[in-house]
Design an enzyme around this catalytic site. Structure first.
Site, PDB file in Angstrom:
ATOM      1  N   ASP A 265      -8.736  15.598 -15.981  1.00 22.00           N
ATOM      2  CA  ASP A 265      -8.955  14.187 -16.264  1.00 22.00           C
ATOM      3  C   ASP A 265      -8.784  14.023 -17.773  1.00 22.00           C
ATOM      4  O   ASP A 265      -9.611  14.489 -18.556  1.00 22.00           O
ATOM      5  CB  ASP A 265     -10.357  13.771 -15.808  1.00 22.00           C
ATOM      6  CG  ASP A 265     -10.630  12.277 -16.029  1.00 22.00           C
ATOM      7  OD1 ASP A 265      -9.962  11.664 -16.888  1.00 22.00           O
ATOM      8  OD2 ASP A 265     -11.527  11.736 -15.366  1.00 22.00           O
TER       9      ASP A 265
ATOM     10  N   ARG B  96       0.835  -1.212   0.000  1.00 23.07           N
ATOM     11  CA  ARG B  96       0.000   0.000   0.000  1.00 23.07           C
ATOM     12  C   ARG B  96       0.869   1.262   0.000  1.00 23.07           C
ATOM     13  O   ARG B  96       0.467   2.305  -0.515  1.00 23.07           O
ATOM     14  CB  ARG B  96      -0.962  -0.020   1.196  1.00 23.07           C
ATOM     15  CG  ARG B  96      -1.820   1.230   1.327  1.00 23.07           C
ATOM     16  CD  ARG B  96      -3.101   0.987   2.129  1.00 23.07           C
ATOM     17  NE  ARG B  96      -2.845   0.288   3.372  1.00 23.07           N
ATOM     18  CZ  ARG B  96      -2.386   0.860   4.504  1.00 23.07           C
ATOM     19  NH1 ARG B  96      -2.135   2.153   4.536  1.00 23.07           N
ATOM     20  NH2 ARG B  96      -2.207   0.144   5.592  1.00 23.07           N
TER      21      ARG B  96
ATOM     22  N   TYR C 110     -17.212  12.875 -16.365  1.00 22.81           N
ATOM     23  CA  TYR C 110     -17.525  11.484 -16.079  1.00 22.81           C
ATOM     24  C   TYR C 110     -18.581  11.406 -14.967  1.00 22.81           C
ATOM     25  O   TYR C 110     -18.477  12.100 -13.953  1.00 22.81           O
ATOM     26  CB  TYR C 110     -16.234  10.782 -15.653  1.00 22.81           C
ATOM     27  CG  TYR C 110     -16.399   9.321 -15.370  1.00 22.81           C
ATOM     28  CD1 TYR C 110     -16.686   8.427 -16.402  1.00 22.81           C
ATOM     29  CD2 TYR C 110     -16.279   8.826 -14.079  1.00 22.81           C
ATOM     30  CE1 TYR C 110     -16.841   7.080 -16.144  1.00 22.81           C
ATOM     31  CE2 TYR C 110     -16.431   7.476 -13.823  1.00 22.81           C
ATOM     32  CZ  TYR C 110     -16.718   6.605 -14.849  1.00 22.81           C
ATOM     33  OH  TYR C 110     -16.867   5.281 -14.584  1.00 22.81           O
TER      34      TYR C 110
ATOM     35  N   LYS D 194      -8.584   2.445 -19.076  1.00 22.76           N
ATOM     36  CA  LYS D 194      -9.014   2.726 -20.446  1.00 22.76           C
ATOM     37  C   LYS D 194      -7.810   2.646 -21.382  1.00 22.76           C
ATOM     38  O   LYS D 194      -7.142   1.634 -21.416  1.00 22.76           O
ATOM     39  CB  LYS D 194      -9.708   4.094 -20.484  1.00 22.76           C
ATOM     40  CG  LYS D 194     -10.715   4.311 -19.355  1.00 22.76           C
ATOM     41  CD  LYS D 194     -11.946   3.440 -19.460  1.00 22.76           C
ATOM     42  CE  LYS D 194     -12.829   3.509 -18.217  1.00 22.76           C
ATOM     43  NZ  LYS D 194     -13.233   4.865 -17.827  1.00 22.76           N
TER      44      LYS D 194
HETATM   45  C1  LIG Z   1     -13.732   5.415 -16.623  1.00 24.53           C
HETATM   46  C2  LIG Z   1     -13.439   6.812 -16.256  1.00 24.53           C
HETATM   47  C3  LIG Z   1     -13.158   7.175 -14.941  1.00 24.53           C
HETATM   48  C4  LIG Z   1     -13.190   6.173 -13.809  1.00 24.53           C
HETATM   49  O1  LIG Z   1     -12.232   5.191 -13.962  1.00 24.53           O
HETATM   50  P1  LIG Z   1     -12.358   3.708 -13.339  1.00 24.53           P
HETATM   51  O2  LIG Z   1     -11.064   3.088 -13.691  1.00 24.53           O
HETATM   52  O3  LIG Z   1     -13.552   3.067 -13.965  1.00 24.53           O
HETATM   53  O4  LIG Z   1     -12.565   3.893 -11.876  1.00 24.53           O
HETATM   54  C5  LIG Z   1     -12.856   8.497 -14.677  1.00 24.53           C
HETATM   55  N1  LIG Z   1     -12.861   9.426 -15.660  1.00 24.53           N
HETATM   56  C6  LIG Z   1     -13.131   9.110 -16.934  1.00 24.53           C
HETATM   57  C7  LIG Z   1     -13.112  10.165 -17.971  1.00 24.53           C
HETATM   58  C8  LIG Z   1     -13.431   7.797 -17.279  1.00 24.53           C
HETATM   59  O5  LIG Z   1     -13.725   7.484 -18.551  1.00 24.53           O
END
Ligand SMILES: *Cc1c(COP(=O)(O)O)cnc(C)c1O
Length: 407
Positions: free
Chosen positions: A198, A75, A128, A223
């Site tokens: 983000d 951790r 998101y 992603k």
């Molecule tokens: C999928 C996504 C998240 C969250 O990510 P996880 O790995 O599913 O927790 C945050 N921001 C954007 C733009 C996303 O597409």
């Protein structure tokens, strides 16, 4: 005991301020990055352990009180995760990166680390769904005030900042699912609050927000970065001092990354540039095709001339990303039917992987929002979101045509 073992001296991670590969092209960075602890092995070793033995109680104390101890307790830090973090830092041109158990783990840790009751946050409306819901929860339960701004209004972020009171400006670009684009130069020029982007929809081989002066860039590495739908991971990058500060909170929040997922993501990074390049190319081809399709009302893709922030996207992105959306003539039922009729693409709610995925955001990613918030976020009932994968563009085009033609 020598001076190095002074238990009062926290051991900072021995890292150059910027890795030397940062002067190279993104394609080269993706190959060269994150290898410092490989010990000659070409692929990063998997440190599948939660804990290490300590050589002495003094060393154990030093790890327990220092920042990001490497071989103490996973951790706190793990060499496989560290290799992934170094690779992302190199791609972003950042001093430091910190990985999390998911994108939302990163989002929540950053917001909890930086915000206290009474603070003010400026946040983009078109973000998101999970981030939006988290911010709404923080407003309701933790006494944090949020001003929501429309990313399509030039200057809206800076205008909403209250000097001395705003701690975080939160943007997402391109933004889910209407692919609205925030002006990174505008965000990077804001002084005072931390500016957080983000950038999940645009991996660092095509967009690097830190170069524009923002404080932190964050990704759901689940992603495009990991890119194979086999890892759940988040990552934040920025100046080492700020990332260390985030770590002090994150280690208590506990959304720490799994070394197995970090290894998968690191493998994904090696092909990130070629994957992203092909996906962006195919996405633009399909978007252009659908823009003239008689069963489609509108296509949202930042590479199309008619996209309202096309010029901004062109300035700050090397390619326009692999995600776009379109509105199906006929409404919500027809949009759902298209997602169920495709045979090459598949109905699933993620993005950035090798498989082309379709979903209806109003029924999935943004279903937790009130109908008003959904519309403000730019999500219409007849909208289909497409994450373009690595299949041949002709097969995907034929598949979409068939699905749009009806049963
Ligand atoms: C999928 C996504 C998240 C969250 O990510 P996880 O790995 O599913 O927790 C945050 N921001 C954007 C733009 C996303 O597409």
């Amino acid at each position: 005991m020598n001076g190095d073992d002074d238990p009062a001296e926290p051991r900072l991670h021995p890292e150059p301020r910027l890795p030397p590969e940062v002067s190279m092209h993104p394609e080269t960075r993706a190959i060269r990055a994150g290898r410092t602890a490989n010990d000659g092995s070409l692929s990063a070793p998997l440190w599948s352990t939660s804990v290490w033995t300590s050589p002495s109680i003094v060393a154990a104390r030093r790890s327990a009180t220092g920042v990001r101890a490497e071989r103490f307790y996973t951790r706190y830090g793990n060499p496989t995760v560290r290799a992934f973090e170094e690779a992302v830092a190199t791609l972003e041109g950042a001093e430091s990166s910190l990985a999390f158990a998911s994108g939302m783990g990163a989002v929540a840790s950053v917001l909890y680390a930086l915000c206290s009751p009474g603070d003010h946050v400026v946040a983009q409306r078109q973000i998101y769904g999970g981030t939006l819901q988290l911010l709404q929860m923080m407003e309701a339960r933790f006494g944090i005030e949020v001003t929501w701004v429309d990313v399509t209004e030039p200057g809206a972020f800076a205008a909403a900042v209250r000097p001395g009171k705003t701690v975080v400006v939160w943007a997402e670009t391109p933004a889910n699912p209407r692919v609205a684009v925030a002006d990174l130069h505008e965000l990077g020029s804001i002084r005072g609050p931390f500016t957080v982007v983000d950038g999940t929809l645009a991996p660092p081989v095509i967009q690097r927000p830190l170069e524009h002066g923002v404080s932190l860039v964050l990704h759901s590495a689940t992603k495009g970065i990991a890119g194979h739908n086999d890892a759940t991971l988040g990552v934040v990058s920025g100046d080492a001092d700020l990332v260390d500060e985030l770590w002090r909170y994150a280690v208590l929040h506990g959304a720490s990354a799994s070394p197995h997922d970090a290894l998968n993501a690191l493998r994904g990074i090696r092909t990130l540039a070629v994957r992203t390049g092909r996906q962006c190319e195919t996405a633009l081809t399909l978007a252009r095709h659908l823009a003239t399709h008689r069963s489609v009302d509108r296509v949202h893709h930042p590479g199309l001339d008619e996209h309202p922030q096309h010029d901004i996207a062109k300035r700050q992105m090397d390619a326009y990303g692999s995600l776009f959306s379109f509105e199906v003539r006929g409404g919500a039922d027809e949009a759902a039917a298209v997602c169920e009729r495709v045979q090459v693409a598949q109905l699933a709610t993620s993005l950035g992987g090798p498989e082309t995925l379709l979903t209806v955001p109003a029924m999935t990613t943004h279903v937790g929002l009130s109908p008003d918030d959904r519309l403000l976020a730019g999500v219409t009932a007849n909208m289909v979101r497409v994450s373009v994968g690595l299949e041949h563009a002709d097969d995907l085009r034929a598949d979409l045509d068939r699905a749009l033609a009806g049963p």
